[in-house]
Design a protein around this motif. Structure first.
Motif, PDB file in Angstrom:
ATOM      1  N   ARG A   1       0.843  -1.184   0.000  1.00  0.00           N
ATOM      2  CA  ARG A   1       0.000   0.000   0.000  1.00  0.00           C
ATOM      3  C   ARG A   1       0.887   1.245   0.000  1.00  0.00           C
ATOM      4  N   VAL A   2       0.377   2.324  -0.571  1.00  0.00           N
ATOM      5  CA  VAL A   2       1.044   3.615  -0.500  1.00  0.00           C
ATOM      6  C   VAL A   2       0.489   4.348   0.710  1.00  0.00           C
ATOM      7  N   ARG A   3       1.349   4.780   1.606  1.00  0.00           N
ATOM      8  CA  ARG A   3       0.897   5.452   2.833  1.00  0.00           C
ATOM      9  C   ARG A   3       0.733   6.950   2.560  1.00  0.00           C
ATOM     10  N   THR A   4      -0.504   7.397   2.364  1.00  0.00           N
ATOM     11  CA  THR A   4      -0.791   8.803   2.118  1.00  0.00           C
ATOM     12  C   THR A   4      -1.235   9.471   3.417  1.00  0.00           C
ATOM     13  N   VAL A   5      -1.385  10.780   3.363  1.00  0.00           N
ATOM     14  CA  VAL A   5      -1.775  11.517   4.568  1.00  0.00           C
ATOM     15  C   VAL A   5      -3.221  11.243   4.962  1.00  0.00           C
ATOM     16  N   LEU A   6      -3.999  10.637   4.068  1.00  0.00           N
ATOM     17  CA  LEU A   6      -5.384  10.277   4.384  1.00  0.00           C
ATOM     18  C   LEU A   6      -5.548   8.789   4.628  1.00  0.00           C
ATOM     19  N   GLY A   7      -4.427   8.072   4.698  1.00  0.00           N
ATOM     20  CA  GLY A   7      -4.481   6.633   4.944  1.00  0.00           C
ATOM     21  C   GLY A   7      -3.796   5.852   3.853  1.00  0.00           C
ATOM     22  N   ASP A   8      -3.721   4.555   4.044  1.00  0.00           N
ATOM     23  CA  ASP A   8      -3.044   3.689   3.082  1.00  0.00           C
ATOM     24  C   ASP A   8      -3.908   3.470   1.849  1.00  0.00           C
ATOM     25  N   LEU A   9      -3.252   3.467   0.682  1.00  0.00           N
ATOM     26  CA  LEU A   9      -3.948   3.463  -0.603  1.00  0.00           C
ATOM     27  C   LEU A   9      -3.449   2.328  -1.471  1.00  0.00           C
ATOM     28  N   PRO A  10      -4.340   1.614  -2.165  1.00  0.00           N
ATOM     29  CA  PRO A  10      -3.868   0.624  -3.139  1.00  0.00           C
ATOM     30  C   PRO A  10      -3.009   1.305  -4.196  1.00  0.00           C
ATOM     31  N   PRO A  11      -1.877   0.745  -4.553  1.00  0.00           N
ATOM     32  CA  PRO A  11      -0.961   1.404  -5.498  1.00  0.00           C
ATOM     33  C   PRO A  11      -1.614   1.810  -6.814  1.00  0.00           C
ATOM     34  N   GLU A  12      -2.520   0.974  -7.306  1.00  0.00           N
ATOM     35  CA  GLU A  12      -3.130   1.257  -8.600  1.00  0.00           C
ATOM     36  C   GLU A  12      -4.025   2.500  -8.569  1.00  0.00           C
ATOM     37  N   GLU A  13      -4.333   3.020  -7.384  1.00  0.00           N
ATOM     38  CA  GLU A  13      -5.168   4.217  -7.262  1.00  0.00           C
ATOM     39  C   GLU A  13      -4.352   5.507  -7.183  1.00  0.00           C
ATOM     40  N   LEU A  14      -3.032   5.413  -7.223  1.00  0.00           N
ATOM     41  CA  LEU A  14      -2.203   6.596  -7.042  1.00  0.00           C
ATOM     42  C   LEU A  14      -2.345   7.577  -8.202  1.00  0.00           C
ATOM     43  N   GLY A  15      -2.331   7.078  -9.433  1.00  0.00           N
ATOM     44  CA  GLY A  15      -2.484   7.943 -10.602  1.00  0.00           C
ATOM     45  C   GLY A  15      -1.208   8.658 -10.986  1.00  0.00           C
ATOM     46  N   VAL A  16      -1.336   9.682 -11.823  1.00  0.00           N
ATOM     47  CA  VAL A  16      -0.191  10.460 -12.302  1.00  0.00           C
ATOM     48  C   VAL A  16       0.477  11.143 -11.110  1.00  0.00           C
ATOM     49  N   CYS A  17       1.767  10.857 -10.932  1.00  0.00           N
ATOM     50  CA  CYS A  17       2.439  11.229  -9.685  1.00  0.00           C
ATOM     51  C   CYS A  17       3.671  12.099  -9.903  1.00  0.00           C
ATOM     52  N   ASP A  18       3.733  13.198  -9.176  1.00  0.00           N
ATOM     53  CA  ASP A  18       4.941  14.001  -9.027  1.00  0.00           C
ATOM     54  C   ASP A  18       5.718  13.334  -7.902  1.00  0.00           C
ATOM     55  N   ALA A  19       6.778  12.608  -8.254  1.00  0.00           N
ATOM     56  CA  ALA A  19       7.438  11.715  -7.308  1.00  0.00           C
ATOM     57  C   ALA A  19       8.374  12.410  -6.334  1.00  0.00           C
ATOM     58  N   HIS A  20       8.614  13.702  -6.511  1.00  0.00           N
ATOM     59  CA  HIS A  20       9.468  14.445  -5.584  1.00  0.00           C
ATOM     60  C   HIS A  20       9.140  15.923  -5.675  1.00  0.00           C
ATOM     61  N   ASP A  21       8.471  16.424  -4.632  1.00  0.00           N
ATOM     62  CA  ASP A  21       8.174  17.849  -4.607  1.00  0.00           C
ATOM     63  C   ASP A  21       8.006  18.298  -3.160  1.00  0.00           C
ATOM     64  N   HIS A  22       7.690  19.589  -2.995  1.00  0.00           N
ATOM     65  CA  HIS A  22       7.524  20.155  -1.659  1.00  0.00           C
ATOM     66  C   HIS A  22       6.352  21.135  -1.675  1.00  0.00           C
ATOM     67  N   LEU A  23       5.404  20.915  -0.783  1.00  0.00           N
ATOM     68  CA  LEU A  23       4.354  21.900  -0.552  1.00  0.00           C
ATOM     69  C   LEU A  23       4.797  22.882   0.516  1.00  0.00           C
ATOM     70  N   PHE A  24       5.560  22.374   1.477  1.00  0.00           N
ATOM     71  CA  PHE A  24       6.087  23.199   2.558  1.00  0.00           C
ATOM     72  C   PHE A  24       7.564  22.844   2.766  1.00  0.00           C
ATOM     73  N   PHE A  25       8.375  23.884   2.957  1.00  0.00           N
ATOM     74  CA  PHE A  25       9.808  23.668   3.157  1.00  0.00           C
ATOM     75  C   PHE A  25      10.402  24.956   3.702  1.00  0.00           C
ATOM     76  N   ALA A  26      11.199  24.833   4.745  1.00  0.00           N
ATOM     77  CA  ALA A  26      11.842  26.013   5.327  1.00  0.00           C
ATOM     78  C   ALA A  26      13.212  25.615   5.834  1.00  0.00           C
ATOM     79  N   SER A  27      14.237  26.291   5.338  1.00  0.00           N
ATOM     80  CA  SER A  27      15.608  25.990   5.735  1.00  0.00           C
ATOM     81  C   SER A  27      16.366  27.286   5.984  1.00  0.00           C
ATOM     82  N   PRO A  28      17.251  27.315   6.978  1.00  0.00           N
ATOM     83  CA  PRO A  28      18.076  28.503   7.194  1.00  0.00           C
ATOM     84  C   PRO A  28      18.990  28.809   6.011  1.00  0.00           C
TER      85      PRO A  28
END
Length: 303
Positions: free
Chosen positions: A3-30
């Motif tokens: 299963r893919v562990r999403t923020v809303l729970g575990d998901l069957p892999p085939e339901e993931l769909g078109v995926c941005d495999a590396h990104d950031h919605l939030f990020f803060a660094s000095p």
């Protein structure tokens, strides 16, 4: 069952769909003062733009202590209709204050990772779906070896995939030697990021031969030759039989890089990168890289 562990729970892999495999919605660094990704409305706008182009999933590689805002992610996932995957892990030491690293020092680091994968990040209730760690420039320093040892321990305890920031795309073979040969992580549980920043075909093929995942993620911010060589690197790997090991991502790390601020942002992956790659390797291969590959890369038999 994987299963893919999403923020809303575990998901069957085939339901993931078109995926941005590396990104950031939030990020803060000095290291990036004044360029924090900390706006919830802007994150919502990015996701809406990505969704409009057919995007259905985003894997956020923001690790421990870098402004993940995990508590905001479930609402964003529901509002946008985009599956979100959160990360635990630790970045390079230059991204942290000394007291933060001192607090995490020792074998307890793996316990932090495991807790965030199985119990949740802080009091958000959001469980991480991968461990993100980082190498150095052409080498693995003591910090990288410490965090990767903790990541390997967390993998063995939970089954979680391990995503690795390669500094300017370097030292992928050192990472595989440490994580897989020394620490016993199966190569298919390792995702190597930023290979587009070091387009060495021989190194890429050596890494691919191990069975790991190879991520090409993020446009160059200074128009380096890596941008125009990326399609050739992907084609070389696909023609060598490694098209089923490739991933694509956007890696938005600053506020200025967001589409809402006039940058490429998340939409760039589907609006410009995917069509450009399709001219090099064909639309079917690109569809596979955006859907079938991340569905396998980020799925785990969670323990």
């Amino acid at each position: 069952m994987s299963r893919v562990r999403t923020v809303l729970g575990d998901l069957p892999p085939e339901e993931l769909g078109v995926c941005d495999a590396h990104d950031h919605l939030f990020f803060a660094s000095p290291r990036l003062p004044g360029q924090e990704l900390d706006s919830v409305p802007d994150a919502r706008t990015e996701l809406a733009a990505f969704r409009e182009l057919g995007g259905r999933a985003v894997v956020q590689w923001t690790p421990y202590g870098l402004g993940r805002r995990a508590g905001e992610l479930p609402a964003l996932a529901r509002a946008s209709g985009v599956h979100l995957v959160a990360a635990t892990g630790l970045h390079q030491d230059v991204h942290y204050a000394a007291d933060t690293l001192a607090r995490l020092a020792g074998p307890a680091l793996a316990e932090v990772f495991v807790a965030e994968l199985t119990e949740g990040i802080g009091d958000s209730g959001v469980r991480a779906g991968l461990v993100k760690v980082a190498g150095g420039f052409h080498t693995l320093d003591a910090h990288a070896r410490w965090t990767m040892a903790a990541a390997a321990e967390a993998h063995h305890a939970t089954g979680a995939p391990i995503a690795v920031h390669l500094e300017l795309g370097t030292a992928p073979l050192d990472v595989l030697e440490l994580l897989c040969d020394t620490l016993g992580v199966p190569p298919h549980r390792v995702i190597l990021g930023h290979l587009n920043r070091f387009p060495d075909a021989q190194v890429h093929r050596q890494a691919a031969e191990s069975g790991c995942w190879l991520a090409f993620d993020g446009p160059s911010r200074t128009h380096h030759a890596t941008d125009w060589r990326m399609p050739d690197a992907v084609r070389d790997l696909a023609e060598a039989g490694y098209g089923d090991r490739l991933l694509l991502g956007g890696d938005t790390t600053t506020a200025a890089a967001r589409s809402v601020s006039g940058g490429p942002g998340m939409p760039h992956l589907l609006r410009r990168v995917a069509p450009r790659l399709a001219r090099a390797v064909g639309e079917e291969t690109v569809r596979h890289i955006l859907t079938a590959n991340p569905a396998r890369a980020f799925a785990a038999e969670w323990r």
